[in-house]
Scaffold this active site. Structure first.
Site, mmCIF file in Angstrom:
data_model
loop_
_atom_site.group_PDB
_atom_site.id
_atom_site.type_symbol
_atom_site.label_atom_id
_atom_site.label_comp_id
_atom_site.label_asym_id
_atom_site.label_seq_id
_atom_site.Cartn_x
_atom_site.Cartn_y
_atom_site.Cartn_z
ATOM 1 N NE ARG A 25 -20.859 8.977 7.253
ATOM 2 C CZ ARG A 25 -21.337 10.215 7.238
ATOM 3 N NH1 ARG A 25 -21.467 10.861 6.094
ATOM 4 N NH2 ARG A 25 -21.671 10.803 8.355
ATOM 5 C CE LYS A 72 -3.488 -6.652 5.311
ATOM 6 N NZ LYS A 72 -2.478 -7.428 6.061
ATOM 7 C CD GLU A 80 8.018 -6.782 1.885
ATOM 8 O OE1 GLU A 80 7.509 -7.927 1.927
ATOM 9 O OE2 GLU A 80 8.013 -6.012 2.871
ATOM 10 C CE LYS A 84 -0.440 -7.323 -1.122
ATOM 11 N NZ LYS A 84 0.080 -6.083 -0.592
ATOM 12 C CD GLU A 126 -3.568 -10.842 7.199
ATOM 13 O OE1 GLU A 126 -3.452 -9.715 6.686
ATOM 14 O OE2 GLU A 126 -2.773 -11.314 8.008
ATOM 15 N NE ARG A 134 -3.816 -8.757 2.118
ATOM 16 C CZ ARG A 134 -4.362 -7.645 1.674
ATOM 17 N NH1 ARG A 134 -5.646 -7.596 1.361
ATOM 18 N NH2 ARG A 134 -3.646 -6.551 1.537
ATOM 19 C CG ASN A 155 1.723 -11.509 7.697
ATOM 20 O OD1 ASN A 155 1.864 -10.406 7.201
ATOM 21 N ND2 ASN A 155 0.582 -11.904 8.242
ATOM 22 C CG HIS A 190 6.525 -9.407 7.173
ATOM 23 N ND1 HIS A 190 7.107 -10.016 6.080
ATOM 24 C CD2 HIS A 190 6.288 -8.126 6.801
ATOM 25 C CE1 HIS A 190 7.210 -9.139 5.094
ATOM 26 N NE2 HIS A 190 6.722 -7.975 5.502
ATOM 27 C CG HIS A 245 6.507 -6.674 11.651
ATOM 28 N ND1 HIS A 245 5.324 -7.316 11.369
ATOM 29 C CD2 HIS A 245 6.710 -5.803 10.644
ATOM 30 C CE1 HIS A 245 4.847 -6.852 10.218
ATOM 31 N NE2 HIS A 245 5.669 -5.928 9.761
ATOM 32 C CG HIS A 271 9.180 -3.108 6.056
ATOM 33 N ND1 HIS A 271 8.618 -3.611 7.219
ATOM 34 C CD2 HIS A 271 8.705 -3.866 5.030
ATOM 35 C CE1 HIS A 271 7.824 -4.620 6.893
ATOM 36 N NE2 HIS A 271 7.852 -4.795 5.578
HETATM 37 N N1 LIG Z 1 -0.325 -1.422 2.672
HETATM 38 C C1 LIG Z 1 0.453 -2.476 2.545
HETATM 39 O O1 LIG Z 1 -0.006 -3.556 2.176
HETATM 40 C C2 LIG Z 1 1.914 -2.320 2.812
HETATM 41 C C3 LIG Z 1 2.806 -3.324 2.420
HETATM 42 C C4 LIG Z 1 4.180 -3.108 2.598
HETATM 43 C C5 LIG Z 1 4.627 -1.928 3.175
HETATM 44 N N2 LIG Z 1 3.715 -0.986 3.561
HETATM 45 C C6 LIG Z 1 4.163 0.281 4.162
HETATM 46 O O2 LIG Z 1 4.932 0.969 3.205
HETATM 47 C C7 LIG Z 1 5.836 1.845 3.870
HETATM 48 C C8 LIG Z 1 7.191 1.711 3.245
HETATM 49 O O3 LIG Z 1 7.093 2.061 1.891
HETATM 50 P P1 LIG Z 1 8.371 2.503 1.067
HETATM 51 O O4 LIG Z 1 9.448 1.528 1.324
HETATM 52 O O5 LIG Z 1 7.933 2.764 -0.297
HETATM 53 O O6 LIG Z 1 8.843 3.811 1.837
HETATM 54 P P2 LIG Z 1 8.642 5.384 1.571
HETATM 55 O O7 LIG Z 1 7.303 5.684 1.083
HETATM 56 O O8 LIG Z 1 9.086 6.040 2.823
HETATM 57 O O9 LIG Z 1 9.704 5.689 0.418
HETATM 58 C C9 LIG Z 1 11.082 5.527 0.670
HETATM 59 C C10 LIG Z 1 11.861 6.802 0.388
HETATM 60 O O10 LIG Z 1 11.990 6.983 -1.015
HETATM 61 C C11 LIG Z 1 11.518 8.264 -1.408
HETATM 62 N N3 LIG Z 1 11.007 8.082 -2.757
HETATM 63 C C12 LIG Z 1 9.838 7.519 -3.125
HETATM 64 N N4 LIG Z 1 9.787 7.360 -4.448
HETATM 65 C C13 LIG Z 1 10.940 7.863 -4.952
HETATM 66 C C14 LIG Z 1 11.486 7.966 -6.256
HETATM 67 N N5 LIG Z 1 10.830 7.451 -7.314
HETATM 68 N N6 LIG Z 1 12.695 8.547 -6.398
HETATM 69 C C15 LIG Z 1 13.377 8.998 -5.321
HETATM 70 N N7 LIG Z 1 12.922 8.902 -4.060
HETATM 71 C C16 LIG Z 1 11.726 8.325 -3.881
HETATM 72 C C17 LIG Z 1 10.535 8.651 -0.363
HETATM 73 O O11 LIG Z 1 10.371 10.036 -0.279
HETATM 74 C C18 LIG Z 1 11.194 8.066 0.886
HETATM 75 O O12 LIG Z 1 12.188 8.947 1.348
HETATM 76 C C19 LIG Z 1 5.806 1.459 5.339
HETATM 77 O O13 LIG Z 1 5.079 2.421 6.045
HETATM 78 C C20 LIG Z 1 5.060 0.128 5.344
HETATM 79 O O14 LIG Z 1 4.331 -0.088 6.530
HETATM 80 C C21 LIG Z 1 2.389 -1.158 3.386
HETATM 81 ZN ZN LIG Z 2 6.780 -6.196 4.384
#
Ligand SMILES: NC(=O)c1ccc[n+]([C@@H]2O[C@H](COP(=O)([O-])OP(=O)(O)OC[C@H]3O[C@@H](n4cnc5c(N)ncnc54)[C@H](O)[C@@H]3O)[C@@H](O)[C@H]2O)c1
Ligand SMILES: [Zn+2]
Length: 368
Positions: free
Chosen positions: A131, A153, A195, A232, A242, A247, A251, A254, A258, A271
């Site tokens: 939980r 999130k 971003e 942020k 949101e 918040r 977007n 986006h 998206h 992304h």
């Molecule tokens: N929660 C939120 O508010 C929010 C906001 C924006 C994005 N997201 C989510 O985040 C995700 C994308 O995140 P991301 O772009 O970090 O992608 P990711 O976590 O897939 O990382 C990108 C790649 O880099 C590699 N990697 C990570 N750190 C590294 C490092 N220091 N050195 C070498 N390689 C490294 C990872 O293994 C992966 O292959 C999506 O799923 C998206 O929906 C969430």
């Molecule tokens: Zn984004």
């Protein structure tokens, strides 16, 4: 404003009622994570799981585990395959079960070590494990340091769409070690700037002076990340769940972004690359409908280009598929499109003046 002292990590506090948390930004935080974790009041146990992915584990897991060990924390390592496909219910279950088998209980805590995928997945596992247990975020990508690790999130994807299952679960601590970004592949480095440029566009025009210059961004990385975290954090403080609309300004770019991400089939665009195209379309709509000055719009597009981000839609991505996914977007509340527009650099608002026809035209104009 964030506290910055020379040679020290910067600290931003996310001031949420009853449970404020700190975001530390700087080089060399990983080897200090044990000590910093021990300073968090919400963490009352010495048992933890460090969740990471198969790319990050060989680079940074040992440093984190050793630091935790030194601080008296017994941590088990849970590694998921790198990539968006790990953001699933199946993987969440697997992570939770590994945590149970390692003897974690409702007093234990989780550490998310990696990019946004690990952050969203481990954050979600922490939200539902017994939980809810505290989660420490240690983001290692530009996207996760400037965006996803702050704000609470969490969630996973289903075949029906991205981020459709999830929970709000604020971290108790965020450690953004900018030194970890040195190993990030160029494409992942660049996509994070979509971003960052978005943050500047909606909230802080002066941030663009730094963000639009790739060399300055590398040189002044900790400052850049800290300023983004501060933006942020401020947005999240104003509208944690949101509900007020503030918040929703995050977007910006986006809605169409998206649609492009889905139409390309996840994997075609990162992304941030899809969001770059979404930003270009949103900038054009802002010039057309909200009085954004053409030079300011051009400056934003030039900033995206400076990081090699796409600003024209490739021929092989069908516009109809983009429109189709946009129609299913959760932001199309009862046929009413709530679209974020800029009136000037640094100032955004939610508009209901964007009709489906205008949106379609904006997507088609991305062809060039
Ligand atoms: N929660 C939120 O508010 C929010 C906001 C924006 C994005 N997201 C989510 O985040 C995700 C994308 O995140 P991301 O772009 O970090 O992608 P990711 O976590 O897939 O990382 C990108 C790649 O880099 C590699 N990697 C990570 N750190 C590294 C490092 N220091 N050195 C070498 N390689 C490294 C990872 O293994 C992966 O292959 C999506 O799923 C998206 O929906 C969430
Ligand atoms: Zn984004």
């Amino acid at each position: 404003m964030p506290t910055v002292r020379p040679g020290q990590p910067a600290q931003v506090t996310v001031e949420l009622e009853n449970r404020p948390y700190s975001v530390f930004v700087g080089e060399g935080l990983l080897p200090r994570c044990g000590e910093l974790v021990r300073g968090v009041a919400a963490i009352r146990s010495r048992k933890a799981a460090v969740v990471t992915d198969s790319n990050v584990a060989p680079l940074y897991a040992e440093t984190v585990l050793a630091s935790l060990r030194e601080a008296g924390v017994e941590a088990t390592l849970v590694t998921v395959p790198a990539g968006e496909a790990s953001k699933s219910m199946e993987e969440t279950t697997r992570v939770c079960r590994e945590m149970l088998r390692a003897g974690l209980d409702r007093k234990s805590f989780a550490v998310a070590l990696g990019g946004g995928v690990v952050g969203d997945l481990a954050g979600f596992a922490a939200a539902i494990f017994q939980r809810g247990i505290p989660c420490v975020q240690i983001p290692t990508t530009v996207v996760s340091q400037v965006d996803s690790s702050v704000g609470g999130k969490t969630g996973v994807n289903t075949p029906e769409g991205k981020n459709l299952l999830g929970a709000f679960h604020q971290p108790v601590l965020v450690l953004a070690d900018t030194g970890t970004l040195a190993t990030l592949p160029d494409r992942e480095w660049n996509e994070g700037f979509a971003e960052i440029i978005k943050h500047a566009a909606i909230r802080d025009a002066s941030l663009l002076d730094l963000a639009e210059d790739p060399a300055a961004s590398r040189e002044r990385l900790a400052e850049l990340v800290t300023r983004n975290v501060a933006i942020k954090a401020a947005v999240v403080e104003e509208d944690e769940r949101e509900t007020s609309g503030v918040r929703a300004l995050l977007n910006f770019g986006h809605t169409i972004g998206h649609g492009i991400e889905a139409a390309g089939g996840y994997g075609r665009f990162l992304h941030g690359e899809a969001i770059s195209l979404g930003l270009v379309a949103a900038v054009r709509l802002s010039c057309e409908l909200a009085g954004l000055a053409q030079e300011e719009g051009d400056r934003l597009v030039a900033a995206l280009k400076a990081y090699g981000l796409p600003t024209r839609l490739p021929e092989d991505v069908p516009v109809d598929a983009i429109l189709e996914t946009m129609r299913r977007d959760k932001k199309f509340e009862e046929g009413q499109i709530r679209f974020v527009l800029l009136e000037r650099l640094g100032s955004a608002f939610v508009s209901e003046a964007v009709t489906p026809e205008r949106l379609e035209a904006a997507a088609r104009e991305l062809r060039g």
